[in-house]
Each structure stands twice: as C-alpha cells, then as structure tokens.
Design an enzyme around this catalytic site. Structure first.
Site, PDB file in Angstrom:
ATOM      1  N   ASP A 151     -11.056   3.089   3.709  1.00 37.06           N
ATOM      2  CA  ASP A 151     -11.197   1.723   3.558  1.00 37.06           C
ATOM      3  C   ASP A 151     -12.719   1.526   3.592  1.00 37.06           C
ATOM      4  OD1 ASP A 151      -9.440  -0.245   3.795  1.00 37.06           O
ATOM      5  OD2 ASP A 151      -8.890   0.079   5.819  1.00 37.06           O
TER       6      ASP A 151
ATOM      7  N   GLN B 277      -4.571  -1.522   9.798  1.00 35.08           N
ATOM      8  CA  GLN B 277      -4.631  -2.551   9.040  1.00 35.08           C
ATOM      9  C   GLN B 277      -5.232  -3.743   9.945  1.00 35.08           C
ATOM     10  OE1 GLN B 277      -3.737  -3.387   5.826  1.00 35.08           O
ATOM     11  NE2 GLN B 277      -4.177  -5.468   5.867  1.00 35.08           N
TER      12      GLN B 277
ATOM     13  N   LYS C   9       0.826  -1.193  -0.033  1.00 32.53           N
ATOM     14  CA  LYS C   9      -0.143   0.139   0.184  1.00 32.53           C
ATOM     15  C   LYS C   9       0.815   1.455   0.026  1.00 32.53           C
ATOM     16  CE  LYS C   9      -3.936  -2.349   2.182  1.00 32.53           C
ATOM     17  NZ  LYS C   9      -4.408  -2.715   3.346  1.00 32.53           N
TER      18      LYS C   9
HETATM   19  N1  GUN Z   1      -7.065  -6.438   6.089  1.00 37.52           N
HETATM   20  C1  GUN Z   1      -7.133  -7.338   4.870  1.00 37.52           C
HETATM   21  N2  GUN Z   1      -7.619  -6.445   3.910  1.00 37.52           N
HETATM   22  C2  GUN Z   1      -7.770  -5.300   4.558  1.00 37.52           C
HETATM   23  C3  GUN Z   1      -8.162  -4.171   4.107  1.00 37.52           C
HETATM   24  O1  GUN Z   1      -8.654  -3.825   2.888  1.00 37.52           O
HETATM   25  N3  GUN Z   1      -7.932  -3.011   4.813  1.00 37.52           N
HETATM   26  C4  GUN Z   1      -7.502  -3.183   6.222  1.00 37.52           C
HETATM   27  N4  GUN Z   1      -7.642  -2.114   6.921  1.00 37.52           N
HETATM   28  N5  GUN Z   1      -7.421  -4.190   6.720  1.00 37.52           N
HETATM   29  C5  GUN Z   1      -7.325  -5.346   5.688  1.00 37.52           C
END
Ligand code: GUN
Length: 286
Positions: A120, A97, A53
C-alpha cells in the site's frame, strides 16, 4: 474544447496483462506472488474494495488470501495477525483495509507491517523513501495517476501541478511524485482561501478531496490535464468524482472519468507493487 478521456480501464488492462505475464514467469520458477488482504468490521464500501482486490489478484494469477474479522477484533489480535503474515513466505504483500474500527490505532497497525511487504506504501519507511527519492513502494492511487500521465505521453517537467487534498494516502504522496517528475507543485486543501486562484494556473490538476464539484469549468485553464481521484455518489446514487465532469470536460485537454478512470488504476498498481515485492523476494532467495 472537448477533453480527451484518459481511459483507466484500458490502461489497467494493459498493465494487468504485464503483471500476469510476470506472475506466470515467477510461478514457473516455483514462487507464486501472494497478497494478503485483511478486513476488520463490516464497512460496506470496504467490503466491495477488498472483494475487487482479491478478484483482480486471481485474474492476474496471483495468490491471494482474504482475512475477514469481526469489528470486535482487538488491536493486539490484529497486530499478531500482521506479524504472522510478515513471517509467511507465501505472502509478498500485506494490505490492511482502512478505515479500521475506532478502538484500533491504524498507525500502529501500518507500522507493524514489514516495509518490504508494504504494498500500500503507507508505512513511514515507504513515505520516507518517497520523500528522499529512495526505492520503496509508492501508494497505489498517486502511482496510478503518474502512470496515466505517462500513458498519454505527458511531460511533467516544468509544468505547474495543483493537488487538491493533503491526505497521507493520496494528496501528499501525489505531490512528492509530481515533484520527483520535475513539476512545480502546489498543494491546496480545506484552508486554502481561493482555490480557483491556484487551479486556474495549473497545467495538471489532481482532485483528491472526496467532495462533489470541487473543481468546476471556470476554475480550469484551457487544455489542462485533470485527474479525478474522487469517489462520491449523487443524490440518485450514481457514482461521481470530485470534478464537475460535464463542465470541466469542455475546457480541459485531458480528463479522467468516474467510474473508469483513476479507480481501476489503484488496484492495478497494487498488483504491480505485489509483483515487484515477489520479484525482490525471488532475487533475495537467489
Ligand atoms: N481504504 C481506502 N483506500 C484504501 C487503500 O488504497 N488501501 C487501504 N489499505 N485501505 C484503503
């Protein structure tokens, strides 16, 4: 029939190029879009995700901050960090996350994120906006799936879409987005007694369970569009999705591969949402 591939890497490249141009234009006006990624603990998969990311942000010319904390971080400490990021004018998107360590209430942390920075799309305000058709951030994975359907010029109006999985991150928002796009939507899950009964009727199948071979060739209507959100490993460590790709690709009309399908689109839509947030901040600033 041999299905056509929906290339998530190619679409991502196009969309990330558009984000980069928008980021450059906004930066020239003195506002660089910024994303903060918060990671607590040392989950190996999460470490790879957050690294990707941050890298994607840098490549598109966005400012990014990665905050890494030991698994012993308390809930109160994490809430304080989220509040500081809410107040930080250089940050337009906040991503915590998941999963978080068991002693931290993930719902509480997500609700602490300012909805205008919830790139998100996990906040109840974002989920509610999606539910009632108001403006808000859409969760990145289902948003990416919708972009893939748009990319292949697929008209969802009146089509039957079957979503397998009912998570808050993928299944439920995916169903809402398809509904908004005028599809007839069925959501199947672990308590659905005869999954194949539903998937055989589907013009679009979205598999988002996190288990290999949930969808096999005998369960798919010839010509259907199959979007594979799964991210699993075979016994010999190879990345694979929820769909039996070798079999289903002989029946479907369109299919996403794993890797190189939905996966890169999730990060791409995160950049799109962050960009959108920064542009809204710029508009509010005047
Ligand atoms: N864990 C797995 N996929 C995601 C996501 O798209 N966002 C976040 N914050 N955590 C995740």
């Amino acid at each position: 029939m041999t299905a056509q591939l929906i290339d998530g890497n190619a679409l991502s490249k196009k969309l990330r190029g558009e984000v980069a141009a928008r980021a450059a234009a906004l930066t020239a006006k003195g506002l660089k879009p910024g994303l903060a990624v918060v990671l607590v603990g040392d989950n190996p998969a999460s470490q790879v995700y957050v690294r990707n990311k941050v890298k994607a942000c840098e490549e598109a010319g966005l400012h990014s901050v990665l905050e890494k904390y030991d698994a012993s971080l308390t809930e109160a400490e994490l809430l304080a960090r989220v509040e500081a990021l809410n107040q930080d004018p250089s940050i337009h998107g906040i991503l915590v996350q998941l999963p978080l360590p068991a002693h931290i209430d993930a719902h509480k942390v997500i609700e602490a994120i300012a909805p205008e920075k919830d790139v998100d799309g996990f906040h109840v305000a974002s989920a509610g906006a999606l539910m009632v058709g108001q403006e808000g951030f859409k969760p990145c994975t289902p948003y990416g799936c919708m972009k893939m359907l748009e990319f292949i010029g697929y008209d969802t109006r009146g089509k039957h879409a079957v979503v397998i999985g009912r998570s808050n991150i993928v299944g439920k928002p995916m169903a809402m987005l398809l509904l908004q796009a005028n599809a007839t939507v069925t959501v199947c899950h672990s308590a659905t007694p005869d999954l194949a009964h539903f998937t055989r009727q589907a013009d679009i199948v979205v598999a988002a369970v996190g288990k290999r071979n949930v969808l096999t060739a005998d369960m798919v209507k010839p010509g259907a569009v199959v979007l594979d959100v799964g991210m699993n490993r075979t016994e010999d460590g190879k990345l694979c999705g929820d769909v039996d790709f070798a079999g289903v690709s002989q029946v479907a009309g369109w299919i996403t591969p794993v890797p190189g399908g939905v996966g890169p689109m999730t990060i791409t839509m995160l950049l799109v949402n962050t960009m959108e947030s920064a542009e809204r901040a710029a508009a509010a600033r005047g």
